[in-house]
Design an enzyme around this catalytic site. Structure first.
Site, short mmCIF file in Angstrom:
data_model
loop_
_atom_site.label_atom_id
_atom_site.label_comp_id
_atom_site.label_asym_id
_atom_site.label_seq_id
_atom_site.Cartn_x
_atom_site.Cartn_y
_atom_site.Cartn_z
N VAL A 183 0.80 -1.00 -0.13
CA VAL A 183 0.11 -0.11 0.28
C VAL A 183 1.16 1.24 -0.49
O VAL A 183 2.05 1.38 0.85
CB VAL A 183 -0.84 0.02 1.01
CG1 VAL A 183 -1.83 1.12 1.01
CG2 VAL A 183 -1.60 -1.07 1.23
N LYS A 184 0.51 2.00 -1.12
CA LYS A 184 1.34 3.29 -1.41
C LYS A 184 0.48 4.48 -0.42
O LYS A 184 -0.72 4.66 -0.64
CB LYS A 184 1.37 3.83 -2.48
CG LYS A 184 2.75 3.86 -2.83
CD LYS A 184 2.77 4.09 -4.65
CE LYS A 184 4.18 4.87 -5.48
NZ LYS A 184 4.00 5.69 -6.18
N ILE A 185 1.49 5.13 0.77
CA ILE A 185 1.19 5.89 1.74
C ILE A 185 1.90 7.25 0.90
O ILE A 185 2.88 6.74 1.33
CB ILE A 185 1.01 5.21 3.00
CG1 ILE A 185 0.71 3.80 3.37
CG2 ILE A 185 1.10 6.62 3.90
CD1 ILE A 185 -1.00 3.98 3.37
#
Ligand code: G3P
Length: 214
Positions: free
Chosen positions: A82-84
């Site tokens: 997951v890219k945050i």
């Protein structure tokens, strides 16, 4: 240095998977929009194509929303990361997700301090953006080199993904920094196999072979 593709175009990814060179993929909302499809459509397809990590970005900007999106994204496939975004709410989300065993890629990193904050919050990967730093007259490759050096110095296990790569020079320079991954757009990946002397040499070999038959 592992090669990731920085695209959400499934056909392009399939082509380079066939070449045997692509380990993982990174996407972002801009790349998803460019693909003409939705994140929900492309991420499962990409995750099935590559064996390595596939980054899918959240669109919430507050912690609770990011965590909720992240849990759904992580369920798509075992290799989804997951890219945050690198903002305070993002750090809070990374802390929670890391405790749950959900892998994160902290994106939009433009400084050593941001990289350290992301790593200490528990990020699996950090993505410094090279091209966008060069755009404002700074040295993106130097930032990658500095982050890699500092992480090594302190035994930080967070891996560095060199992102926002625009040309061959970026690729070849980041190779010398020791960063674990470069995420590369399709256009640059296509250029990486080319050299005029390879084409010239091959043409000569073919000609000499034909001549030897006469
Ligand atoms: O990996 C980040 C990348 O997608 C951003 O690239 O060229 O828009 O700065 P660029």
């Amino acid at each position: 240095m592992k090669i990731f593709m920085d695209t959400a175009n499934v056909e392009e990814i399939a082509k380079f998977v066939d070449w045997g060179v692509v380990y993982g993929v990174t996407t972002n909302p801009s790349l998803i929009a460019k693909s003409g499809r939705t994140q929900a459509e492309v991420i499962p397809e990409i995750a099935a194509l590559v064996s390595g990590p596939v980054s899918a970005e959240v669109i919430s900007t507050e912690c609770a929303g990011m965590v909720e999106e992240a849990r759904k994204l992580a369920k798509i496939a075992g290799n989804v990361v997951v890219k945050i975004p690198c903002i305070p709410e993002g750090l809070k989300a990374v802390k929670i997700l890391s405790a749950e065993g959900i892998k994160t890629n902290v994106t939009l990193v433009f400084s050593m301090s941001q990289a350290l904050m992301a790593a200490r919050a528990g990020a699996t990967y950090v993505s410094p953006f090279i091209g966008r730093l060069d755009d404002i007259g700074e040295n993106g490759v130097q930032l990658v080199e500095n982050i890699v050096k500092a992480f090594k110095l302190y035994g930080i296990e967070t891996e560095v993904i060199a992102a926002s790569i625009r040309n061959l020079e970026h690729v070849e320079k980041v190779m010398l920094t020791g960063c674990q991954i470069a995420t590369i757009p399709t256009k640059v990946l296509e250029q990486m196999i080319k050299h005029p002397l390879t084409d010239k040499g091959l043409a000569q070999f073919m000609l000499d072979y034909q001549n030897s038959l006469k």
